[in-house]
Motif scaffolding. Structure first.
Motif, PDB file in Angstrom:
ATOM      1  N   ILE A   1     -96.090  27.403 -46.482  1.00  0.00           N
ATOM      2  CA  ILE A   1     -95.846  28.847 -46.531  1.00  0.00           C
ATOM      3  C   ILE A   1     -96.681  29.491 -47.631  1.00  0.00           C
ATOM      4  CG2 ILE A   1     -94.116  30.605 -47.058  1.00  0.00           C
ATOM      5  CD1 ILE A   1     -92.076  28.818 -45.609  1.00  0.00           C
ATOM      6  N   ARG A   2     -96.725  28.843 -48.785  1.00  0.00           N
ATOM      7  CA  ARG A   2     -97.476  29.411 -49.908  1.00  0.00           C
ATOM      8  C   ARG A   2     -98.974  29.396 -49.633  1.00  0.00           C
ATOM      9  NH1 ARG A   2     -94.126  30.324 -54.091  1.00  0.00           N
ATOM     10  NH2 ARG A   2     -92.143  29.179 -54.137  1.00  0.00           N
ATOM     11  N   ALA A   3     -99.451  28.352 -48.972  1.00  0.00           N
ATOM     12  CA  ALA A   3    -100.886  28.244 -48.698  1.00  0.00           C
ATOM     13  C   ALA A   3    -101.313  29.193 -47.587  1.00  0.00           C
ATOM     14  CB  ALA A   3    -101.240  26.807 -48.327  1.00  0.00           C
ATOM     15  N   LEU A   4    -100.496  29.280 -46.565  1.00  0.00           N
ATOM     16  CA  LEU A   4    -100.868  30.081 -45.401  1.00  0.00           C
ATOM     17  C   LEU A   4    -100.469  31.539 -45.583  1.00  0.00           C
ATOM     18  CD1 LEU A   4    -102.073  29.772 -42.529  1.00  0.00           C
ATOM     19  CD2 LEU A   4     -99.762  29.494 -41.684  1.00  0.00           C
ATOM     20  N   GLY A   5     -99.345  31.749 -46.265  1.00  0.00           N
ATOM     21  CA  GLY A   5     -98.843  33.114 -46.371  1.00  0.00           C
ATOM     22  C   GLY A   5     -98.404  33.600 -45.006  1.00  0.00           C
ATOM     23  N   ASP A   6     -98.123  34.863 -44.895  1.00  0.00           N
ATOM     24  CA  ASP A   6     -97.715  35.435 -43.618  1.00  0.00           C
ATOM     25  C   ASP A   6     -98.902  35.694 -42.707  1.00  0.00           C
ATOM     26  OD1 ASP A   6     -95.029  37.396 -45.042  1.00  0.00           O
ATOM     27  OD2 ASP A   6     -95.069  35.347 -44.263  1.00  0.00           O
ATOM     28  N   ARG A   7    -100.102  35.683 -43.263  1.00  0.00           N
ATOM     29  CA  ARG A   7    -101.273  35.991 -42.444  1.00  0.00           C
ATOM     30  C   ARG A   7    -101.461  34.889 -41.393  1.00  0.00           C
ATOM     31  NH1 ARG A   7    -105.356  32.748 -43.389  1.00  0.00           N
ATOM     32  NH2 ARG A   7    -105.404  31.531 -45.316  1.00  0.00           N
ATOM     33  N   ALA A   8    -101.653  35.300 -40.202  1.00  0.00           N
ATOM     34  CA  ALA A   8    -101.965  34.416 -39.072  1.00  0.00           C
ATOM     35  C   ALA A   8    -100.864  33.405 -38.765  1.00  0.00           C
ATOM     36  CB  ALA A   8    -103.289  33.676 -39.313  1.00  0.00           C
ATOM     37  N   ALA A   9     -99.694  33.540 -39.412  1.00  0.00           N
ATOM     38  CA  ALA A   9     -98.648  32.550 -39.156  1.00  0.00           C
ATOM     39  C   ALA A   9     -98.195  32.556 -37.707  1.00  0.00           C
ATOM     40  CB  ALA A   9     -97.456  32.795 -40.069  1.00  0.00           C
ATOM     41  N   HIS A  10     -98.329  33.696 -37.052  1.00  0.00           N
ATOM     42  CA  HIS A  10     -97.850  33.800 -35.677  1.00  0.00           C
ATOM     43  C   HIS A  10     -98.948  33.613 -34.647  1.00  0.00           C
ATOM     44  CE1 HIS A  10     -99.498  37.762 -36.598  1.00  0.00           C
ATOM     45  NE2 HIS A  10     -99.561  37.977 -35.311  1.00  0.00           N
ATOM     46  N   GLU A  11    -100.187  33.426 -35.097  1.00  0.00           N
ATOM     47  CA  GLU A  11    -101.287  33.307 -34.140  1.00  0.00           C
ATOM     48  C   GLU A  11    -101.169  32.010 -33.357  1.00  0.00           C
ATOM     49  OE1 GLU A  11    -104.900  33.656 -36.267  1.00  0.00           O
ATOM     50  OE2 GLU A  11    -104.543  35.719 -36.899  1.00  0.00           O
ATOM     51  N   LEU A  12    -101.480  32.073 -32.102  1.00  0.00           N
ATOM     52  CA  LEU A  12    -101.408  30.887 -31.271  1.00  0.00           C
ATOM     53  C   LEU A  12    -102.665  30.048 -31.463  1.00  0.00           C
ATOM     54  CD1 LEU A  12    -100.066  32.320 -27.899  1.00  0.00           C
ATOM     55  CD2 LEU A  12     -98.789  31.242 -29.744  1.00  0.00           C
TER      56      LEU A  12
END
Length: 512
Positions: A489-500
């Motif tokens: 979570i910390r590395a990815l953040g919310d950005r692109a978390a939902h991208e397929l």
């Protein structure tokens, strides 16, 4: 976050070696390169788990590089007792030392007889008293094919009822009955999915609507369901995202099929042998199916698959369903030892206790991280559905109804499984986060933990530890998973978390 440490694996008298004979790990990269060059593009686990196992025991796998991993994949659920359990090894050695034939088609042998005795001792008594067993081949998908052929032969009908989100195998008939089938020749019915209810209400009311939909469709002469030869379902959908069927809904399916003369097939390939906290998952609801499809753990880690069914359905002629590898003596011996060990040591009950303890801690973790949309499971079949918390939740009436949306629902009451009205709060469903799930899986591997992905968009972290997992090991698994989730979570953040991720063929797990 500190991780609970496990005691080191006791070295074997003769440690396994790599191709150069020293087991030092120097060969692991070369082995992985050769696999990538020579094996089919259909390979799956090797892509997400770039390790070279050289030995294993219980929950622990040791790689060629000397690293140790806690294995919560367990051979896709096939290892009820974990890797190389002593009772399994002893059973295999006994057959090898006896000089018994290892492959004997479908002839009777003492090993086969002992396995059948042990299997029948675990079945629902109402089924075992009047059952037949078909040894149909080495894999779960073979057992599914046999079951479909069986009910079609017995009923003289061709149609099939199956459910959204299902997974039954990779051969043609099993794949057609699975949720992601590219072409559909099967009537698809709604499966209760509390978090992403197809009717937008969730809870028990969603299960009731699913049951009513099924009932009305079958009774509608213009419904398009045809004349079904059988209904096939999983008591807990595994590949579909670890979705337990409500017990009341399962009883309704039993009532609906019985009233209409439709054989009910329970696919217990992954849920069986104590995995869900009952020896067979149908035991939670008290449902006795007409047909049970069994594989994975029943072979004690070796390939074995059977179909058990009511004797009235046994209308096959000799040779109507055959296969060369129906007489795997090593698998039958290992399977009989596994079934007996699980039964005699109460491992199904143990799975229920440990599983509930793990679910409790995971729910506390979900309260900390909004990226965990849902925690669910039964026994030691556990799933965490990861979502994008930045995306606003849908409004009332949508399949992702917000958590404070009140809906009218009901509770199963009485022997007929009908509902009494009550009010319930629906779940909040946000978009799946497959990129985050893949990142968590990688972070888990870095921390020495092997986990599985599943669900509609591969956004569900799946845990399938062996039933022999200790309390200390369960804590270690959860510590490492929590640490991996935090890091991802910390590395990815919310950005692109939902991208397929890039599209992949359906059923990339290929567990059958």
């Amino acid at each position: 976050m500190a991780m609970t440490q496990l005691p080191p694996m006791t070295p074997d008298p003769s440690p396994p070696a790599g191709p150069d004979g020293d087991g030092s790990g120097e060969d692991a990269p070369a082995i992985l390169r050769r696999q990538s060059l020579r094996e089919s593009a259909a390979r799956t686990y090797a892509r997400a788990l770039p390790i070279v196992p050289v030995r294993a025991r219980g929950l622990t796998i040791e790689g060629a590089d000397g690293r140790r991993y806690l294995d919560c994949l367990s051979g896709a659920g096939a290892l009820a007792l974990g890797h190389n359990h002593p009772v399994v090894l002893e059973a295999i050695r006994a057959v090898l030392d006896s000089g018994a034939p290892l492959q004997i088609l479908d002839l009777a042998t003492p090993v086969k007889d002992a396995f059948t005795d042990e299997l029948f001792a675990t079945l629902p008594p109402e089924l075992a008293a009047h059952a037949r067993v078909q040894f149909c081949g080495p894999a779960g998908t073979d057992a599914v094919e046999a079951a479909l052929k069986l009910v079609r032969t017995a009923t003289g009908r061709d149609g099939l009822l199956a459910f959204s989100g299902a997974y039954h195998g990779m051969t043609a008939g099993a794949l057609a009955a699975s949720g992601g089938a590219p072409s559909v020749s099967v009537t698809r019915l709604p499966y209760p999915y509390d978090y992403r209810c197809p009717f937008g209400v969730g809870g028990e009311h969603g299960a009731e609507l699913a049951a009513r939909w099924t009932e009305r469709l079958l009774d509608d002469p213009k419904g398009g369901a045809g004349a079904p030869a059988g209904m096939i379902l999983e008591p807990v959908q595994g590949e579909g995202g670890v979705i337990p069927a409500p017990d009341g809904w399962l009883r309704r399916m039993r009532e609906i099929t019985t009233a209409r003369g439709i054989p009910l097939i329970a696919d217990e390939v992954q849920t069986g042998v104590g995995r869900t906290g009952s020896f067979w998952a149908v035991g939670h609801s008290g449902v006795v199916p007409d047909v049970m499809v069994l594989s994975k753990a029943i072979g004690g880690s070796l390939p074995l698959a059977v179909v058990v069914y009511r004797e009235e359905l046994d209308t096959w002629r000799p040779g109507a369903h055959a296969g060369t590898f129906r007489g795997n003596q090593l698998a039958m011996a290992a399977g009989a030892a596994t079934l007996a060990y699980v039964r005699e040591n109460g491992l199904a009950q143990r799975a229920a206790v440990v599983g509930e303890r793990m679910l409790t801690r995971l729910r506390a973790l979900a309260a900390q991280w909004p990226h965990i949309g849902d925690v669910r499971g039964r026994g030691l079949m556990i799933g965490l559905e990861l979502v994008d918390p930045a995306d606003p939740a849908p409004g009332p009436g949508h399949p992702g109804a917000t958590a404070d949306t009140a809906v009218t629902t009901g509770a199963f009451t009485g022997t007929n499984g009908r509902f009494a009205d009550r009010t319930e709060t629906g779940p909040a469903a946000r978009p799946a986060a497959p990129t985050l799930a893949a990142a968590v899986q990688r972070e888990c591997l870095h921390r020495g933990l092997i986990v599985e992905l599943g669900g509609r968009h591969s956004a569900v972290i799946r845990l399938l530890p062996p039933l022999t997992i200790t309390d200390e090991q369960a804590e270690a698994v959860l510590d490492r998973l929590a640490d991996a989730l935090d890091a991802a979570i910390r590395a990815l953040g919310d950005r692109a978390a939902h991208e397929l991720p890039p599209p992949a063929p359906p059923f990339t797990g290929g567990h059958r």
